[in-house]
Enzyme design. Structure first.
Site, PDB file in Angstrom:
ATOM      1  N   GLY A  11       0.815  -1.224   0.000  1.00 30.22           N
ATOM      2  CA  GLY A  11       0.000   0.000   0.000  1.00 30.22           C
ATOM      3  C   GLY A  11       0.843   1.265   0.000  1.00 30.22           C
ATOM      4  O   GLY A  11       0.429   2.302  -0.518  1.00 30.22           O
ATOM      5  N   ASN A  12       2.054   1.173   0.565  1.00 35.57           N
ATOM      6  CA  ASN A  12       2.922   2.352   0.584  1.00 35.57           C
ATOM      7  C   ASN A  12       3.430   2.696  -0.806  1.00 35.57           C
ATOM      8  O   ASN A  12       3.835   3.834  -1.063  1.00 35.57           O
ATOM      9  CB  ASN A  12       4.109   2.110   1.522  1.00 35.57           C
ATOM     10  N   LYS A 127      -3.134  -1.779  16.509  1.00 41.05           N
ATOM     11  CA  LYS A 127      -2.890  -1.055  15.257  1.00 41.05           C
ATOM     12  C   LYS A 127      -3.429   0.378  15.361  1.00 41.05           C
ATOM     13  O   LYS A 127      -4.637   0.587  15.425  1.00 41.05           O
ATOM     14  CB  LYS A 127      -3.610  -1.830  14.141  1.00 41.05           C
ATOM     15  N   LYS A 211      -2.425  -7.327   5.380  1.00 39.83           N
ATOM     16  CA  LYS A 211      -2.717  -7.689   3.978  1.00 39.83           C
ATOM     17  C   LYS A 211      -1.859  -8.856   3.480  1.00 39.83           C
ATOM     18  O   LYS A 211      -2.312  -9.647   2.653  1.00 39.83           O
ATOM     19  CB  LYS A 211      -2.597  -6.488   3.041  1.00 39.83           C
ATOM     20  N   LYS A 273       5.487 -10.680   6.160  1.00 42.00           N
ATOM     21  CA  LYS A 273       5.587 -11.248   4.802  1.00 42.00           C
ATOM     22  C   LYS A 273       6.216 -12.643   4.873  1.00 42.00           C
ATOM     23  O   LYS A 273       5.758 -13.578   4.210  1.00 42.00           O
ATOM     24  CB  LYS A 273       6.436 -10.344   3.901  1.00 42.00           C
TER      25      LYS A 273
HETATM   26  P1  ADP Z   1       4.594  -2.975   2.104  1.00 43.12           P
HETATM   27  O1  ADP Z   1       3.925  -1.651   1.935  1.00 43.12           O
HETATM   28  O2  ADP Z   1       4.993  -3.591   0.788  1.00 43.12           O
HETATM   29  O3  ADP Z   1       3.902  -3.928   3.021  1.00 43.12           O
HETATM   30  P2  ADP Z   1       6.605  -2.596   4.204  1.00 43.12           P
HETATM   31  O4  ADP Z   1       7.302  -1.276   4.337  1.00 43.12           O
HETATM   32  O5  ADP Z   1       5.583  -2.969   5.220  1.00 43.12           O
HETATM   33  O6  ADP Z   1       6.059  -2.640   2.717  1.00 43.12           O
HETATM   34  O7  ADP Z   1       7.713  -3.762   4.203  1.00 43.12           O
HETATM   35  C1  ADP Z   1       8.825  -3.788   3.303  1.00 43.12           C
HETATM   36  C2  ADP Z   1      10.060  -3.163   3.925  1.00 43.12           C
HETATM   37  O8  ADP Z   1      10.604  -4.010   4.944  1.00 43.12           O
HETATM   38  C3  ADP Z   1      11.229  -2.969   2.991  1.00 43.12           C
HETATM   39  O9  ADP Z   1      11.083  -1.827   2.181  1.00 43.12           O
HETATM   40  C4  ADP Z   1      12.412  -2.850   3.966  1.00 43.12           C
HETATM   41  O10 ADP Z   1      12.672  -1.486   4.254  1.00 43.12           O
HETATM   42  C5  ADP Z   1      11.904  -3.517   5.258  1.00 43.12           C
HETATM   43  N1  ADP Z   1      12.695  -4.640   5.752  1.00 43.12           N
HETATM   44  C6  ADP Z   1      12.792  -4.949   7.073  1.00 43.12           C
HETATM   45  N2  ADP Z   1      13.576  -6.006   7.273  1.00 43.12           N
HETATM   46  C7  ADP Z   1      14.019  -6.398   6.049  1.00 43.12           C
HETATM   47  C8  ADP Z   1      14.871  -7.462   5.604  1.00 43.12           C
HETATM   48  N3  ADP Z   1      15.425  -8.323   6.453  1.00 43.12           N
HETATM   49  N4  ADP Z   1      15.108  -7.577   4.263  1.00 43.12           N
HETATM   50  C9  ADP Z   1      14.552  -6.712   3.391  1.00 43.12           C
HETATM   51  N5  ADP Z   1      13.733  -5.690   3.758  1.00 43.12           N
HETATM   52  C10 ADP Z   1      13.465  -5.526   5.066  1.00 43.12           C
HETATM   53 MG    MG Z   2       3.518  -3.622   5.123  1.00 42.59          MG
END
Ligand code: ADP
Ligand code: MG
Length: 310
Positions: A11-12, A127, A211, A273
């Site tokens: 979403g970001n 949240k 999500k 994730k």
């Molecule tokens: P989304 O909106 O896709 O859910 P998030 O910001 O919640 O994105 O999650 C993705 C982010 O997680 C990446 O952009 C990165 O900054 C962060 N991140 C945290 N730990 C890790 C890791 N071990 N490897 C890669 N990215 C990581």
């Molecule tokens: Mg996220």
């Protein structure tokens, strides 16, 4: 048989205004259309953090100003975000298909995701959503509407809602049908509208379902071949952001669990994730989960780039 993919889209990455969002979804559409051309059947699950926040805030502010607007429950705000983001994605994808002379259709499904009424998350809302309030304002609203507020890092009081686990997807049969018909389907937006079952009926509840967890659950219940998470990084790393950072190409479930235990994945972003990927892969045979960036989506699916789990 065409391979079936469930794609979780961050979403970001969708921008903060309607115009930014339109541009972002066009970029997403270009990458996804390539996969459709290669014969993949696709369901897209988009995030909605910034967008549902914006919708909720607009109603809160209007209500505060005594305009002729009622309080909008959070579940309804989620439904609105599914419509708003779903429309933009649907429009961008459909136009890309039209430009390329393809007959593929795009369907956006308002989706209810079933949670358990006795999920322990309901005892401990975590949240934060909506506006910041002073302590007095927060107390008054809590009394009037039964909301829970917490003090948020010295910035004021903010409402918190629970984040329960997705148990099932009510519209899974419809989603599967549309996908088998060859449509690209947009479903479970923002993690889906949370509903619980009581006396045989579904009731909405103010909560937020992660999500990535909802997308993995959907991939599981429709028995998709792969679960793809598209986010801001091309791969998952260990020692993320540190000098010894190492991008991961392929990890087993055991390795994913071990790295999680060792704290390599941030709880609010990468960890959900990884946990979603583990759940999906463990629940079936020959399943694959991939975490990568939007730009890398095609190569990740077709050429095994990105981080593969399973
Ligand atoms: P989304 O909106 O896709 O859910 P998030 O910001 O919640 O994105 O999650 C993705 C982010 O997680 C990446 O952009 C990165 O900054 C962060 N991140 C945290 N730990 C890790 C890791 N071990 N490897 C890669 N990215 C990581
Ligand atoms: Mg996220």
């Amino acid at each position: 048989m065409n391979k079936q993919l469930v794609i979780a889209l961050g979403g970001n990455a969708l921008g903060n205004t309607p115009d930014e969002q339109k541009e972002a979804v066009s970029a997403a559409a270009r990458h996804i259309v390539q996969l459709v051309k290669d014969g993949y059947r696709i369901v897209i699950v988009h995030g909605n953090g910034p967008q549902v926040g914006m919708i909720n805030l607009a109603f809160e502010l209007a209500y505060k100003e005594n305009a002729n607007v009622s309080v909008m429950p959070f579940a309804e705000c989620c439904a609105m975000s599914q419509g708003y983001i779903g429309f933009h994605l649907q429009n961008a994808l459909q136009n890309t298909f039209l430009e390329q002379g393809m007959a593929t259709h795009v369907s956006a499904a308002i989706t209810q995701v079933i949670v358990k009424q006795d999920d322990p998350a309901f005892q401990e809302p975590t949240k934060p959503v909506g506006l910041f309030y002073s302590e007095e304002e927060a107390n008054a609203i809590a009394k009037e509407r039964g909301y829970t507020f917490i003090e948020d890092s010295g910035r004021g009081f903010r409402r918190v809602v629970p984040s329960p686990e997705p148990v099932d997807i009510k519209e899974k049969g419809t989603i599967r049908c549309l996908m088998e018909n060859g449509d690209v389907v947009i479903a479970c937006g923002g993690g889906g509208i949370p509903v619980y079952c009581k006396d045989g009926l579904l009731h909405s509840v103010d909560a937020v379902i992660d999500k990535d967890k909802a997308a993995a659950k959907l991939a599981d219940v429709i028995d998709a071949d792969s679960f793809i998470v598209l986010t801001a990084v091309p791969r998952v790393a260990i020692h993320f952001g540190k000098p010894e950072q190492k991008w991961l190409e392929r990890i087993s479930i055991a390795e994913a669990k071990q790295y999680s235990k060792e704290g390599h994945f941030a709880p609010g972003s990468m960890l959900p994730k990884i946990e979603a990927a583990i759940k999906f892969v463990e629940a079936g045979n020959g399943r694959k989960a991939i975490i990568t960036s939007l730009e890398n989506a095609y190569n990740a699916v077709v050429k095994d780039q990105g981080t593969i789990i399973g």
